[in-house]
Design an enzyme around this catalytic site. Structure first.
Site, PDB file in Angstrom:
ATOM      1  N   HIS A  99       0.806  -1.090   0.050  1.00  0.00           N
ATOM      2  CA  HIS A  99       0.021  -0.067  -0.015  1.00  0.00           C
ATOM      3  C   HIS A  99       0.924   1.189  -0.098  1.00  0.00           C
ATOM      4  CE1 HIS A  99       0.221   0.818   4.318  1.00  0.00           C
ATOM      5  NE2 HIS A  99       0.478  -0.337   4.436  1.00  0.00           N
ATOM      6  N   ASP A 101      -0.464   4.457   0.586  1.00  0.00           N
ATOM      7  CA  ASP A 101      -1.276   5.097   1.625  1.00  0.00           C
ATOM      8  C   ASP A 101      -0.221   5.193   3.003  1.00  0.00           C
ATOM      9  OD1 ASP A 101      -2.566   2.785   2.055  1.00  0.00           O
ATOM     10  OD2 ASP A 101      -4.020   3.856   3.320  1.00  0.00           O
ATOM     11  N   ASP A 133       6.083   1.717   6.626  1.00  0.00           N
ATOM     12  CA  ASP A 133       4.726   1.089   6.552  1.00  0.00           C
ATOM     13  C   ASP A 133       4.217   2.041   5.601  1.00  0.00           C
ATOM     14  OD1 ASP A 133       2.487   0.021   6.864  1.00  0.00           O
ATOM     15  OD2 ASP A 133       1.775   0.890   8.753  1.00  0.00           O
ATOM     16  N   GLU A 167      -5.230   1.262   2.321  1.00  0.00           N
ATOM     17  CA  GLU A 167      -5.032  -0.015   3.259  1.00  0.00           C
ATOM     18  C   GLU A 167      -5.346   0.560   4.818  1.00  0.00           C
ATOM     19  OE1 GLU A 167      -3.055  -2.896   6.045  1.00  0.00           O
ATOM     20  OE2 GLU A 167      -2.661  -0.745   5.597  1.00  0.00           O
ATOM     21  N   GLU A 168      -4.766   1.803   5.030  1.00  0.00           N
ATOM     22  CA  GLU A 168      -4.585   2.342   6.402  1.00  0.00           C
ATOM     23  C   GLU A 168      -6.149   2.804   6.713  1.00  0.00           C
ATOM     24  OE1 GLU A 168      -2.519   1.746   8.130  1.00  0.00           O
ATOM     25  OE2 GLU A 168      -0.623   1.939   7.460  1.00  0.00           O
ATOM     26  N   ASP A 196       4.768  -6.263   4.197  1.00  0.00           N
ATOM     27  CA  ASP A 196       3.913  -5.128   4.931  1.00  0.00           C
ATOM     28  C   ASP A 196       3.672  -5.295   6.615  1.00  0.00           C
ATOM     29  OD1 ASP A 196       2.570  -2.875   5.654  1.00  0.00           O
ATOM     30  OD2 ASP A 196       0.690  -3.642   4.769  1.00  0.00           O
ATOM     31  N   HIS A 446       2.911   3.679  12.372  1.00  0.00           N
ATOM     32  CA  HIS A 446       1.733   4.203  12.986  1.00  0.00           C
ATOM     33  C   HIS A 446       2.062   5.270  14.152  1.00  0.00           C
ATOM     34  CE1 HIS A 446      -1.543   1.152  11.542  1.00  0.00           C
ATOM     35  NE2 HIS A 446      -0.466   1.122  10.846  1.00  0.00           N
TER      36      HIS A 446
HETATM   37  N1  LIG Z   1       0.838  -2.599   7.969  1.00  0.00           N
HETATM   38  C1  LIG Z   1      -0.140  -3.021   8.136  1.00  0.00           C
HETATM   39  C2  LIG Z   1      -1.205  -2.310   8.815  1.00  0.00           C
HETATM   40  O1  LIG Z   1      -0.816  -1.297   9.461  1.00  0.00           O
HETATM   41  N2  LIG Z   1      -2.415  -2.171   8.823  1.00  0.00           N
HETATM   42  C3  LIG Z   1      -3.435  -1.547   9.483  1.00  0.00           C
HETATM   43  C4  LIG Z   1      -4.632  -1.639   8.655  1.00  0.00           C
HETATM   44  C5  LIG Z   1      -5.848  -0.740   9.325  1.00  0.00           C
HETATM   45  C6  LIG Z   1      -7.106  -1.347   9.343  1.00  0.00           C
HETATM   46  N3  LIG Z   1      -7.933  -0.241   9.839  1.00  0.00           N
HETATM   47  C7  LIG Z   1      -7.034   0.683  10.003  1.00  0.00           C
HETATM   48  N4  LIG Z   1      -5.878   0.403   9.336  1.00  0.00           N
HETATM   49  C8  LIG Z   1      -3.601  -1.983  10.786  1.00  0.00           C
HETATM   50  O2  LIG Z   1      -4.001  -0.904  11.710  1.00  0.00           O
HETATM   51  O3  LIG Z   1      -3.157  -3.091  11.294  1.00  0.00           O
HETATM   52 ZN   LIG Z   2       1.008  -1.419   6.174  1.00  0.00          ZN
HETATM   53 ZN   LIG Z   3      -0.107   0.672   8.807  1.00  0.00          ZN
END
Ligand SMILES: NCC(=O)N[C@@H](Cc1c[nH]cn1)C(=O)O
Ligand SMILES: [Zn+2]
Ligand SMILES: [Zn+2]
Length: 478
Positions: A99, A101, A133, A167-168, A196, A446
Site C-alpha cells: 500500500h 497510503d 509502513d 489500506e490504512e 507489510d 503508526h
Molecule cells: N501494516 C499493516 C497495517 O498497518 N494495517 C493496518 C490496517 C488498518 C485497518 N484499519 C485501519 N488500518 C492496521 O492497523 O493493522
Molecule cells: Zn502497512
Molecule cells: Zn499501517
C-alpha cells in the site's frame, strides 16, 4: 542463480544512497488516506508508482474503485495500480501486494523532525512517515526490478503487482476488485508475497503466517443542537461527552480484558502444538520495555504477550472526535461526540457476530444511563483475520532467501496487525500467501518518528530479490 544473485547483491550495495534518495522522494508525498484534504496527495503517490513502473516497461492498469464519503465530503477513492512485469510462459508468476497510503502524522504529535521529510540519523535510522509502513517495502519490489534491468540481469519471475491507497483506512473497494480480477489480471499467479509487517525483534528476520482482523467502530452520542456554556448548562442537561466516557469505560478493563459478553466464545482454544510455536523466538520483555520507553507490559510471561498480540482478540480506544482537545481551558459542553475504538479479531471470530455483540452491549449499557441523548454504533470497517500453514514451498523460498541475506533461519511468527485483503487473495486466487517483512520491531509504524533502519531497507531490497530468485527454482506444487 548464485552468480546473478551475488551480482544483484553487489549492485544493491553500490546503489544504497540512490535507493535512500528514492525513499526520500516518496516520503515527501503525504499520502494520508484518512484525511480528505490529502486525497490529491494519495492519488499523486499512486500515479508516481505507476509512472515509474511503466518507465521500466511494466504494463499497468489503473482501477478507480469508486467514491467514498469522508468528513461529509464525497471523494474519489484512490486508484488501485495493477501491473505485470514480464510474461514468460517458462517462468513462475509472483503477485506482490502493498500500500502506498500512510497513517496521519503531525509535527505536534511529538515527531522530532518533519514527518514528511526523510531524515537519516547517525545511528542509521531513516525517519519519516511511511518509511517502514509501507513505502520502503513497496519501493523494494520496484528497485529490485530496476536494478536487474539496469545491469542486464535476467529477472527470475513474472511479477504481477497490486498497490492500493486505502489500506490504512480499511482497504475500501479493494476486495471487489480482487474478486473481479481473480480470473483476469491475476490469472496465472503461482504465489503471493506481501511485505507489510515487522520482525519480532530488532535482529532476527521472520516469515509471517497469520494476521488478526480488525473491526472498527464509531460510537456517536448526540445531545443539544450546538455546543453549550458549561457554567450555564452544566448539571442541567445530559452531556454527550459524559455518556460517551461512561460507555467507553465499559468496553475493556485496565488489564486488556474485553468486557463485552460473548466476545471470547468464538476464539479457538490453544493446542499443545501451538504452545510449541512460542518457543525460541527472538522476543523479550526487556527489549520490548526498552522500545516502549517505559515498562507498561501487562503480562508476566513473554508467551502471554505474544498470545495477546497474535491469537486473542483485543480492544483499543483510539480517540474522540468533536471533543475539546486544544491547549487551554475552554469551558464547553460538546454537543456531539464520536468515540472511536476497534477490536482485533482472531480465528474463528466473524466480523458480523462481533458487530452484533458490540452493538447489543452498548445499547444495553446506554439504556442503563437513562440519558435523553441519542446514541448510535457505526461499524466503519471490518477486515478479516488470516491464518495459514507455514509449510508451503512459498515459505521454503522465503526462508532460503532470508538465510542467503542474513545468514540465519527466520523465526515463524504471526502478526497482531491486520492486512484485510490477505485472505481475499488466498481465497480468490487459490494460492499460498507469504508475509515477508522488511522492517524491525522498533520501527514505530503508526507512531511518531516512524523509521526503517538503513540496514533493513538495503538488506530488505536484497531479500525481496533473493526471494524471487528462490521462487524461480522452487517446486511450488510440492
Ligand atoms: N501494516 C499493516 C497495517 O498497518 N494495517 C493496518 C490496517 C488498518 C485497518 N484499519 C485501519 N488500518 C492496521 O492497523 O493493522
Ligand atoms: Zn502497512
Ligand atoms: Zn499501517
Amino acid at each position: 542463480m548464485a552468480n546473478t544473485v551475488d551480482k544483484y547483491f553487489d549492485l544493491v550495495d553500490q546503489n544504497q544512497q540512490k535507493f535512500i534518495e528514492t525513499l526520500r522522494e516518496v516520503v515527501e508525498i503525504p499520502s494520508v488516506s484518512s484525511d480528505a484534504s490529502k486525497r490529491g496527495e494519495v492519488v499523486r503517490m499512486g500515479e508516481w508508482l505507476q509512472a515509474r513502473w511503466e518507465q521500466l516497461g511494466a504494463q499497468c492498469k489503473r482501477i478507480d474503485p469508486g467514491k467514498q464519503i469522508l468528513e461529509g465530503e464525497e471523494l474519489d477513492l484512490p486508484p488501485v495500480i495493477l501491473g505485470q512485469y514480464g510474461n514468460d510462459a517458462n517462468k513462475k508468476t509472483v503477485l506482490v501486494y502493498g500500500h502506498y497510503d500512510v497513517q496521519p502524522a503531525l509535527l505536534e504529535d511529538g515527531w522530532a523532525t518533519d514527518p514528511f521529510t526523510l531524515v537519516e540519523m547517525d545511528d542509521g535510522r531513516l525517519v519519516g512517515r511511511g518509511s517502514t509502513d509501507d513505502k520502503g517495502p513497496i519501493l523494494g519490489w520496484l528497485l529490485c526490478a530496476e536494478t536487474h534491468k539496469q545491469a542486464g540481469l535476467d529477472f527470475p519471475v513474472n511479477l504481477k503487482f497490486c498497490f492500493e491507497g486505502m489500506e490504512e483506512s480499511g482497504s475500501e473497494g479493494l476486495d471487489a476488485i480482487i474478486v473481479d480480477q481473480a480470473d483476469k489480471w491475476f490469472k496465472g499467479t503461482d504465489v503471493v508475497c506481501i511485505s507489510d509487517n515487522y520482525w519480532l525483534g530488532k535482529n532476527k528476520p521472520c516469515l509471517t503466517h497469520g494476521l488478526r482482523g480488525v473491526s472498527y467502530f464509531h460510537l456517536q452520542v448526540e445531545g443539544p443542537g450546538a455546543d453549550l456554556h458549561s457554567g450555564v448548562f452544566g448539571g442541567t442537561v445530559h452531556e454527550p461527552m459524559v455518556d460517551l466516557v461512561h460507555l467507553l469505560s465499559k468496553l475493556v478493563d485496565t488489564n486488556g480484558r474485553i468486557q463485552i459478553p460473548g466476545i471470547y466464545d468464538q476464539v479457538m482454544p490453544v493446542t499443545d502444538e501451538e504452545e510449541l510455536t512460542y518457543e525460541n523466538l527472538e522476543f523479550s520483555h526487556t527489549a520490548l520495555a526498552t522500545d516502549l520507553k517505559h515498562d507498561v507490559i501487562i503480562h508476566a510471561e513473554e508467551r502471554d504477550t505474544l498470545k495477546h498480540r497474535w491469537r486473542y482478540p483485543t480492544l483499543s480506544i483510539h480517540g474522540v472526535e468533536g471533543a475539546f482537545y486544544s491547549p487551554g481551558d475552554k469551558t464547553v459542553i460538546p454537543a456531539k461526540v464520536k468515540g472511536k475504538f476497534s477490536l482485533r479479531t482472531v480465528p474463528n471470530m466473524e466480523p458480523k457476530r462481533v458487530a452484533e455483540l458490540v452493538t447489543a452491549f452498548l445499547e444495553k449499557e446506554f439504556a442503563k444511563l437513562g440519558s435523553k441523548n441519542r446514541m448510535r454504533v457505526i461499524e466503519t470497517h471490518g477486515g478479516r483475520w488470516w491464518y495459514s500453514s507455514p509449510n508451503h514451498p512459498n515459505f521454503v523460498a522465503g526462508a532460503r532467501a532470508t538465510e542467503l541475506v542474513y545468514g540465519v533461519k527466520p523465526d515463524l511468527t504471526r502478526e497482531g496487525g491486520s492486512i484485510p485483503v490477505t485472505l481475499t487473495f488466498e481465497e480468490n486466487l487459490n494460492v499460498n500467501v507469504l508475509l515477508l517483512p522488511m522492517g524491525a520491531a522498533d520501527d514505530g509504524a503508526h507512531s511518531i518518528n516512524e523509521k526503517i533502519d538503513r540496514r533493513n531497507y538495503i538488506q530488505g531490497i536484497k531479500l525481496l530479490g533473493a526471494y524471487l530468485h528462490e521462487v524461480a527454482v522452487t517446486d511450488m506444487t510440492a
